[in-house]
Design an enzyme around this catalytic site. Structure first.
Site, PDB file in Angstrom:
ATOM      1  N   GLU A 185       0.819  -1.213   0.000  1.00  0.00           N
ATOM      2  CA  GLU A 185       0.000   0.000   0.000  1.00  0.00           C
ATOM      3  C   GLU A 185       0.858   1.270   0.000  1.00  0.00           C
ATOM      4  O   GLU A 185       0.556   2.236   0.702  1.00  0.00           O
ATOM      5  CB  GLU A 185      -0.974  -0.001   1.178  1.00  0.00           C
ATOM      6  CG  GLU A 185      -2.017  -1.098   1.081  1.00  0.00           C
ATOM      7  CD  GLU A 185      -3.142  -0.950   2.088  1.00  0.00           C
ATOM      8  OE1 GLU A 185      -4.283  -1.308   1.759  1.00  0.00           O
ATOM      9  OE2 GLU A 185      -2.874  -0.495   3.210  1.00  0.00           O
ATOM     10  N   GLU A 259      -6.737  -7.151  -0.852  1.00  0.00           N
ATOM     11  CA  GLU A 259      -7.257  -7.269   0.506  1.00  0.00           C
ATOM     12  C   GLU A 259      -8.750  -6.968   0.464  1.00  0.00           C
ATOM     13  O   GLU A 259      -9.163  -5.863   0.105  1.00  0.00           O
ATOM     14  CB  GLU A 259      -6.570  -6.289   1.469  1.00  0.00           C
ATOM     15  CG  GLU A 259      -5.124  -6.601   1.764  1.00  0.00           C
ATOM     16  CD  GLU A 259      -4.492  -5.648   2.773  1.00  0.00           C
ATOM     17  OE1 GLU A 259      -3.290  -5.787   3.033  1.00  0.00           O
ATOM     18  OE2 GLU A 259      -5.210  -4.765   3.293  1.00  0.00           O
TER      19      GLU A 259
END
Length: 780
Positions: A185, A259
């Site tokens: 991320e 995710e």
């Protein structure tokens, strides 16, 4: 046809001698990223993955949890590596026991599961420091997750070590690892594509010849994006929007969610999180039907054993329980969410796949109540002192976890305020052994009133470190005392100078073995360690009932089990039967507050949802006093467009102040609710301003009964949770207000508003912005 030919590397890469051991291996499979699909041995593969962190599961139960994942219909597990677990001390690598990543991958392969590897260097995952080792912070000016030479050198060495250990487990070598992630991320954190390129190259140099990928939240996909990395998107709901955003930056190739959140994690003092199962299954079916791959984060959350739980930003420490309301519970139990997920997966199995039956549940037991009768007072068990002219952070004293005592003698003097720059994270202040006050990082309360001193007195500041912040630029989170320690009296401030004695309490095996125990509870006042035993005829899983205890850490048979804190929502600690034994078992509890009763018991079920705010020793709520905006002129006013898009607002000219107030006038749907997934302030150059010094000074309304709608969710960097005004017991109408205290004068060039995801209430329309100070008058 390969869409990303640069991602499917050949074994010839190693002919140059990069890895002689791997060069001799014969590839057993191919795994490629095609124009439409992921291709395993040239055939379409839809990855149905579940996140399972082996560090959060007792090694003895790894196979059991993998079997549960397989039985739920998953064909792949995601394995995070937490760098700080494997290199807690610089240059000393640990791949044994609970850290045996290769064994976990081997077991996954034996159970018919593929593996996606996520080696970092940064992980997040509500893990201490996001997995980054604490010792990186010993360098005062290090810039983590950047091209800082020291960070890069340490990261490259780490990834080379990962390649040495897990390179042979790649699918190209006959192992189960299909893909590996580069960083994690990063788009939320920065935009440096060259940094991401160097991390990618470090993976290649470490011997990885499988497809490499990057994942990012929906609103951050373009930041740091590279064409030589396969991009996947993370979200908790609304997959259609998530994949639409992914297509904007990657027009071709298979769709994948890196995710997908079925629930959420818990923080101390906030309500327990439960996911919305119907919506989760609806979104999951959308991805299955679209042929998209995904990873359920978490399929099984487990436990952040010991002191490994991290902290949300600006500072919201996470509970040790990482149950996550996942389909497989913290203790490996299954129920409705598991069964409904399994039933859905059965409809989308690939040719040759079959569902297996779940394994037999682990046995559980109750343990009768027993008393801890031995004590060891903290102040009677201090290690050798480090002498210093001024207190420094814990990392400067070669300490990564635990507590530290800072001691100095104060001269006689009048009543005064003890003012400390910052204390990370909680500080108990003692004069001649008597507690006189507490500091609390959550509310940035770093001042304690001291009584008059008619003679010199010993000042002790006992600082407890909870998890290093694991998200955002706030990962530069050093523990202990930061800045000056001053006495303020009669309007005059004087720095406390002289020889400080610093006592690092690492709470490690060496310290525990050195404790001097006294029987019968007789010892000095103040925080203590407590010790007791219980006998078992047969070992099984149980949950230690910690409701009569205050705040601290618990160990069983030498295993550092968990942190405990009576404010909840977690009131028990999961105790695996694999860590117990027939006969006598030893329990040690550190309690910094002191227990109501020094008793423990083992329950057959956990208590994960019992908040006790009346026991919180220092916390201030978000709504403080009276909002004072009357007569104030807004610095900016406008309307947000409808929709779930992240919205950047730029001011005509920068505004400056110590507080940012958002006045919300109405919602797009006309309902009385306001919600914010994330509110980020931007500097005059458009860069995100650090939240490290922020607190919520005021929120007119928070939903804390039906869900965790706390105002702090609006500034924690997590777009999957949100601030929401009350809706269950009351529904106050507009206008709504949120005031952020920035901790000091700040120039603001604009802000970023992330609406709540999905087609949900709370989308703000018209608003006003105020930047200045004194917007909240504290009640007395």
């Amino acid at each position: 046809m390969k869409l990303f030919p640069s991602l499917a590397f050949g074994v010839a890469l190693f002919a140059s001698g990069v890895s002689p051991v791997l060069a001799q291996a014969t590839p057993k499979h191919t795994f490629e990223i095609g124009e439409k699909d992921l291709l395993l041995d040239g055939k379409r593969m839809q990855i149905r993955c579940g996140e399972l962190h082996f560090a959060r599961v007792p090694k003895e139960y790894w196979r059991h949890r993998l079997q549960l994942c397989k039985a739920m219909g998953l064909n792949t597990v995601c394995a995070y590596l937490f760098w700080n677990v494997h290199e807690f001390e610089k240059g000393k690598y640990n791949w044994e026991g609970q850290a045996d990543a290769a064994e976990f991958c081997k077991l996954a392969q034996e159970e018919g599961m593929w593996v996606i590897l996520r080696p970092g260097p940064y992980a997040c995952a509500e893990w201490d420091g996001g997995g980054l080792p604490w010792w990186l912070l010993k360098k005062p000016d290090i810039a983590l997750r950047s091209q800082d030479p020291d960070f890069m050198a340490a990261s490259q060495a780490w990834l080379k070590e990962v390649g040495r250990v897990l390179g042979p487990m790649q699918v190209t070598k006959g192992g189960p690892i299909l893909m590996a992630q580069v960083e994690n991320e990063y788009g939320f954190y920065g935009k440096d594509t060259e940094y991401m390129g160097k991390m990618r190259q470090a993976m290649i140099d470490g011997g990885f010849d499988i497809p490499l990928f990057a994942c990012n939240p929906t609103g951050n996909l373009a930041n740091g994006r590279r064409d030589d990395l396969f991009n996947v998107v993370n979200f908790g709901s609304d997959p259609a929007t998530g994949f639409k955003k992914l297509r904007e930056i990657q027009p071709k190739g298979p769709l994948m969610c890196g995710e997908f959140y079925p629930g959420w994690f818990d923080t101390w003092g906030a309500p327990h999180h439960l996911g919305k199962t119907d919506q989760y299954l609806k979104d999951l079916e959308y991805m299955l039907n679209e042929g998209a791959s995904f990873s359920i984060y978490m399929a099984h959350g487990g436990t952040s054993f010991g002191m490994w739980a991290g902290a949300d930003r600006p500072f919201k420490p996470d509970t040790s329980s990482y149950d996550y309301d996942a389909p497989i519970s913290e203790a490996g139990w299954i129920g409705e969410k598991f069964e409904r997920t399994r039933h859905l997966m059965a409809k989308y199995l690939l040719p040759g796949e079959t569902l297996v039956d779940p394994p037999v549940p682990m046995p559980t037991m109750a343990v009768p109540s027993f008393t801890l009768k031995e004590t060891a007072a903290v102040f009677q068990n201090l290690p050798a002192a480090i002498k210093d002219s001024a207190p420094k952070n814990m990392e400067a004293y070669d300490q990564g976890h635990g507590c530290t005592v800072y001691r100095i003698t104060l001269p006689a003097g009048p009543a005064a305020s003890l003012q400390i720059g910052q204390v990370h994270d909680f500080g108990w202040v003692f004069l001649d052994g008597k507690e006189v006050g507490v500091t609390d990082r959550r509310s940035r309360r770093f001042k304690v009133s001291l009584p008059e001193r008619k003679q010199p007195q010993q000042l002790d500041i006992l600082v407890e470190a909870m998890g290093h912040v694991n998200f955002g630029v706030e990962i530069h989170d050093r523990k202990g005392i930061q800045g000056k320690v001053e006495l303020v009296a009669g309007g005059k401030s004087t720095e406390v100078t002289g020889e400080w004695s610093v006592f690092p309490l690492k709470l490690d095996e060496a310290m525990l073995s050195s404790l001097k125990w006294k029987s019968g509870g007789e010892s000095a006042p103040g925080p203590k360690f407590w010790r007791g035993t219980f006998k078992l005829a047969k070992a099984a899983d149980t949950f230690l009932d910690l409701r009569t205890w205050g705040k601290g850490v618990v160990w069983v048979n030498g295993h550092c089990l968990a942190r405990h804190w009576n404010i909840g929502p977690t009131q028990t600690a999961y105790l695996p039967g694999a860590w117990l034994k027939e006969g006598e078992n030893e329990v040690v509890v550190l309690d910094l507050l002191g227990p109501e009763k020094p008793v423990l018991a083992g329950l057959e079920k956990p208590i994960l949802d019992q908040l006790r705010p009346e026991l919180d020793f220092a916390r201030k709520g978000s709504k403080k006093g009276e909002l004072v905006l009357k007569g104030q002129k807004p610095g900016f006013e406008a309307a947000f467009p409808a929709g779930a898009e992240v919205q950047d607002v730029k001011f005509a000219k920068p505004l400056e102040g110590s507080q940012f107030a958002l006045e919300m006038l109405n919602a797009h749907d006309g309902k009385p609710f306001a919600a914010i997934a994330e509110l980020d302030l931007l500097d005059p150059e458009g860069k995100s301003i650090s939240h490290a010094s922020w607190t919520v000074a005021y929120a007119d309304s928070e939903e804390m009964t039906g869900e965790d709608g706390s105002a702090s969710n609006a500034i924690n960097g997590q777009t999957a949770d949100f601030w929401h005004t009350e809706w269950k017991d009351a529904q106050p109408g507009y206008p709504h207000y949120l005031v952020i205290d920035l901790g000091g004068a700040t120039k603001i060039g604009g802000f970023r508003y992330t609406p709540r995801a999905g087609n949900n209430p709370g989308r703000i329309k018209d608003y006003r912005v105020y930047v200045g100070g004194g917007f909240v008058k504290e009640s007395r």
